[in-house]
Motif scaffolding. Sequence first.
Motif: not given
Length: 279
Positions: A225-226, A228-230, A233, A257-260, A263
């Motif tokens: 998940a991290e 995907a944020k970096a 995505e 994971h509180d993805l935006p 994303i």
Amino acid sequence: MVIDFKMKPPIPGWEDMFAAGKTPVKEKFKALKDVEPTKARTLDDVLAEMDGQGITHSVILGRNNELNSSNAELLEFLTSQKGERFFGFIGIEDMTVEEAVETIHKYAATGKFHGVAANPAKIRPLTGIGDPSLDPIFEACLEHDLPFCMTLSLLISLISEKPDYDYIHPKQLIRIADKYPELKLIISHAAWPFVQESIAVAIHYPNIYLCPDFYISFPGGGQYAEAAKAGLEDQLLYASCYPNVPYDYAMAHYNKHDLPEDIFEKVMSGNAKKLLGLE
């Protein structure tokens, strides 16, 4: 819209395989020991659970050509009314390369399948996924414009004929991704526990997609998940691996994971739509 990129339903002929899939991973992994298996028994039960979790469509990864797990049974289901919410991948397990290629050509011609699926530990003879002898399989996928999904994880290594920890290492995909940049390669189980290695390979090769399934809840799984944020995505896919774990478990661990929002939409459906040719 949510697309579950890996599940196994009790379609006609597959009921016993569905029932057997409810608990085996609990017996191997302490991380899942307290997970209550789904109570679903029929396809209608499964559809009701999908509705309850907002899952609009699901991908069924095929197995082989044997009764009770065959491509023929999957094809019959996909052409039925209840199959409208599902996308099938041609299964090539327990086959030689020649048999796999023949199977891909046969079922791709029906126009009802959206990809090819393999557990590499069940290609005959046992061959590492990066071995050039498997190239005819990848070329058949390209000929029919079908993505190739392989299952790589510790679990697969443990159940192979010759357990080898390096057998599931994502480095094996580098040669394939280099040689066939137009071929979409999906790693089901995302090669856990080689989390950083699979992320690194995907970063370098935009044709590689990671599908962590229930491993997103395992030690180190949050790094998917991290990633995907970096910047990854566009290459991460939601999947439940149902019925190995129930839908509520899988959804909870992707949601945590509180993805935006933008994303999250890509992970839960957008990337799958592109792979399935829905856009």
